[in-house]
Structure formats: structure tokens, C-alpha cells
Design a protein around this motif. Structure first.
Motif, PDB file in Angstrom:
ATOM      1  N   ARG A  97      52.837  38.182  46.353  1.00  0.00           N
ATOM      2  CA  ARG A  97      52.144  37.862  47.603  1.00  0.00           C
ATOM      3  C   ARG A  97      52.243  39.107  48.477  1.00  0.00           C
ATOM      4  N   ILE A  98      51.098  39.552  48.974  1.00  0.00           N
ATOM      5  CA  ILE A  98      51.029  40.766  49.784  1.00  0.00           C
ATOM      6  C   ILE A  98      50.510  40.372  51.163  1.00  0.00           C
ATOM      7  N   SER A  99      51.178  40.865  52.195  1.00  0.00           N
ATOM      8  CA  SER A  99      50.775  40.508  53.559  1.00  0.00           C
ATOM      9  C   SER A  99      50.908  41.713  54.483  1.00  0.00           C
ATOM     10  N   PRO A 144      45.029  38.258  59.089  1.00  0.00           N
ATOM     11  CA  PRO A 144      44.486  37.729  57.842  1.00  0.00           C
ATOM     12  C   PRO A 144      45.587  37.073  57.011  1.00  0.00           C
ATOM     13  N   ALA A 145      45.195  36.076  56.254  1.00  0.00           N
ATOM     14  CA  ALA A 145      46.145  35.371  55.393  1.00  0.00           C
ATOM     15  C   ALA A 145      46.653  36.305  54.307  1.00  0.00           C
ATOM     16  N   PRO A 146      47.902  36.128  53.885  1.00  0.00           N
ATOM     17  CA  PRO A 146      48.408  36.916  52.759  1.00  0.00           C
ATOM     18  C   PRO A 146      47.545  36.678  51.519  1.00  0.00           C
ATOM     19  N   THR A 147      47.590  37.613  50.606  1.00  0.00           N
ATOM     20  CA  THR A 147      46.847  37.481  49.362  1.00  0.00           C
ATOM     21  C   THR A 147      47.828  37.451  48.195  1.00  0.00           C
ATOM     22  N   GLU A 148      47.481  36.691  47.176  1.00  0.00           N
ATOM     23  CA  GLU A 148      48.318  36.600  45.986  1.00  0.00           C
ATOM     24  C   GLU A 148      47.565  37.145  44.790  1.00  0.00           C
ATOM     25  N   GLY A 149      48.296  37.708  43.864  1.00  0.00           N
ATOM     26  CA  GLY A 149      47.683  38.252  42.662  1.00  0.00           C
ATOM     27  C   GLY A 149      48.748  38.676  41.670  1.00  0.00           C
ATOM     28  N   LEU A 150      48.314  39.417  40.667  1.00  0.00           N
ATOM     29  CA  LEU A 150      49.222  39.890  39.630  1.00  0.00           C
ATOM     30  C   LEU A 150      49.631  41.329  39.892  1.00  0.00           C
ATOM     31  N   ALA A 151      50.889  41.622  39.593  1.00  0.00           N
ATOM     32  CA  ALA A 151      51.398  42.992  39.654  1.00  0.00           C
ATOM     33  C   ALA A 151      51.913  43.364  38.271  1.00  0.00           C
ATOM     34  N   LEU A 152      51.701  44.598  37.908  1.00  0.00           N
ATOM     35  CA  LEU A 152      52.226  45.147  36.660  1.00  0.00           C
ATOM     36  C   LEU A 152      53.375  46.073  36.998  1.00  0.00           C
ATOM     37  N   ILE A 153      54.500  45.895  36.334  1.00  0.00           N
ATOM     38  CA  ILE A 153      55.608  46.827  36.490  1.00  0.00           C
ATOM     39  C   ILE A 153      55.261  48.032  35.619  1.00  0.00           C
ATOM     40  N   ALA A 175      43.649  45.802  50.315  1.00  0.00           N
ATOM     41  CA  ALA A 175      43.750  46.504  51.605  1.00  0.00           C
ATOM     42  C   ALA A 175      42.621  46.070  52.540  1.00  0.00           C
ATOM     43  N   ALA A 176      41.417  45.931  51.982  1.00  0.00           N
ATOM     44  CA  ALA A 176      40.279  45.498  52.802  1.00  0.00           C
ATOM     45  C   ALA A 176      40.462  44.060  53.276  1.00  0.00           C
ATOM     46  N   GLN A 177      40.909  43.180  52.380  1.00  0.00           N
ATOM     47  CA  GLN A 177      41.107  41.774  52.745  1.00  0.00           C
ATOM     48  C   GLN A 177      42.144  41.640  53.858  1.00  0.00           C
ATOM     49  N   LEU A 178      43.190  42.454  53.806  1.00  0.00           N
ATOM     50  CA  LEU A 178      44.240  42.394  54.825  1.00  0.00           C
ATOM     51  C   LEU A 178      43.897  43.240  56.058  1.00  0.00           C
ATOM     52  N   GLN A 179      42.748  43.889  56.023  1.00  0.00           N
ATOM     53  CA  GLN A 179      42.287  44.736  57.129  1.00  0.00           C
ATOM     54  C   GLN A 179      43.317  45.820  57.467  1.00  0.00           C
ATOM     55  N   VAL A 223      50.967  50.293  54.786  1.00  0.00           N
ATOM     56  CA  VAL A 223      52.272  49.640  54.903  1.00  0.00           C
ATOM     57  C   VAL A 223      52.037  48.141  54.792  1.00  0.00           C
ATOM     58  N   VAL A 224      52.787  47.497  53.897  1.00  0.00           N
ATOM     59  CA  VAL A 224      52.646  46.060  53.667  1.00  0.00           C
ATOM     60  C   VAL A 224      54.021  45.428  53.490  1.00  0.00           C
ATOM     61  N   THR A 225      54.028  44.121  53.509  1.00  0.00           N
ATOM     62  CA  THR A 225      55.188  43.331  53.095  1.00  0.00           C
ATOM     63  C   THR A 225      54.763  42.631  51.820  1.00  0.00           C
TER      64      THR A 225
END
Length: 184
Positions: A24-26, A39-48, A62-66, A88-90
């Protein structure tokens, strides 16, 4: 030690997809506090990705979170090359007991064509213990408490250092909250 462990995967899945985890990225705290309706946080897949120097997010995230870039960095890699924006994100690893990583720098990249929202690079892995066991078709990630930068070492009401016992209590509380969020 705070640990997330991915269960045994079919060998062809781990070979094809690699070690992936839901995230979850916010917005960073300060930016969220300044906006009337963040904007609402976004969820997705991350690859290590041990081949990535930096943790990256897809430009669509980045665009969705403005997000507004805080700088640019030269990058040459499999997904992007040239001067890339830095944001910069959380972010948090969903389904894990690892607390959210707050106010972290990430590089903008093109990841959506791989079905990814994020790459977790060596800048993240430097605070973690990552194990990839191809024979057993498993992977795991653990973050020692001492390497977590976001857990306070002083009381919020004074600059007196808190005890290791109190710090561990606060970490357990953060981990419990993260687990509860992951279940919702």
C-alpha cells in the motif's frame, strides 16, 4: 525481529514472477496533513529486486497520488533510463507484521507493463534480511528492530531516551496495527 515470510510457492511461479508482495502506497505524512482531501492510498504488487539500487514506484502511482517530485536522479536500468523524478511516499508491506515505512524517497519508473506498482531495491534491502531459497521455492524477509528508522528512541513528551523494553512495546503495537490494517 519483525518478519514477513511468503509461504512456499510453486517453483514455476517463483521462477516466473519472482518474490512479490502486496503493498500500500500513500502520501507522506506532511503532504497528507496539508491537503483537504488527500488522494486515497493505492495498493498493488511490489517485486523485491536485488538488481535495483533504488526503490521505485510506477509513474501511474505517482500521478494517482498527485505526487510532486522533490528532485531528479540519473538512472540506467531495465525499466527506465535517464533523469527520473524522486518522490517521497509512505508504504507498507500488506499482510506482514512490519510497520509502515514513512516518508521514504522512491524513484519514478515505468513498471505497469510488468504488473507492478513498486520495486523494492537495495536501498530498502540494506535494512532487511532477505532470503531466496530456489530449492525450497520460498523467500522471506525480516527487518531487525534496530534498523527500523521510524520507531522513536525518545519519548514524544520529552527528549529523554526511552528504554529498549518500551521501544519493543511500541514496535509490537505498530506491528499489530499494521496487521489489522492488512486484514481490512
Amino acid at each position: 525481529m519483525l518478519t514477513f515470510y511468503a509461504d512456499h510457492l510453486p517453483p514455476e511461479t517463483l521462477l516466473r514472477d519472482g518474490p512479490r508482495i502486496r503493498v500500500r502506497i500513500s502520501l507522506p505524512r506532511a503532504a497528507a496533513n496539508l491537503r483537504r482531501q488527500p488522494p486515497a492510498p493505492t495498493e498493488g504488487l511490489a517485486l523485491i529486486d536485488t538488481g535495483a539500487s533504488y526503490t521505485c514506484i510506477d509513474q501511474s502511482v505517482a500521478a494517482q497520488l498527485q505526487l510532486v517530485p522533490v528532485g531528479h536522479i540519473p538512472v540506467a536500468g531495465a525499466t527506465s533510463s535517464g533523469l527520473q523524478p524522486v518522490y517521497v511516499v509512505t508504504w507498507e508491506l500488506l499482510g506482514s507484521n512490519i510497520p509502515p515505512l514513512t516518508d521514504k524517497s522512491v524513484v519514478g519508473a515505468s513498471l505497469a507493463n510488468q504488473g507492478l506498482s513498486m520495486l523494492l531495491g537495495r536501498d530498502f534491502l540494506r535494512i532487511a534480511q532477505f532470503t531466496y531459497d530456489g530449492v525450497a521455492s520460498t523467500w522471506s524477509i525480516a527487518i531487525p528492530i534496530a534498523t527500523l528508522p521510524d520507531v522513536p528512541t525518545t519519548s514524544s513528551t520529552s527528549s529523554v531516551p526511552i528504554s529498549d523494553k518500551e521501544r519493543r512495546r511500541r514496535l509490537r503495537k505498530l506491528a499489530r496495527k499494521a496487521r489489522e490494517k492488512g486484514r481490512k
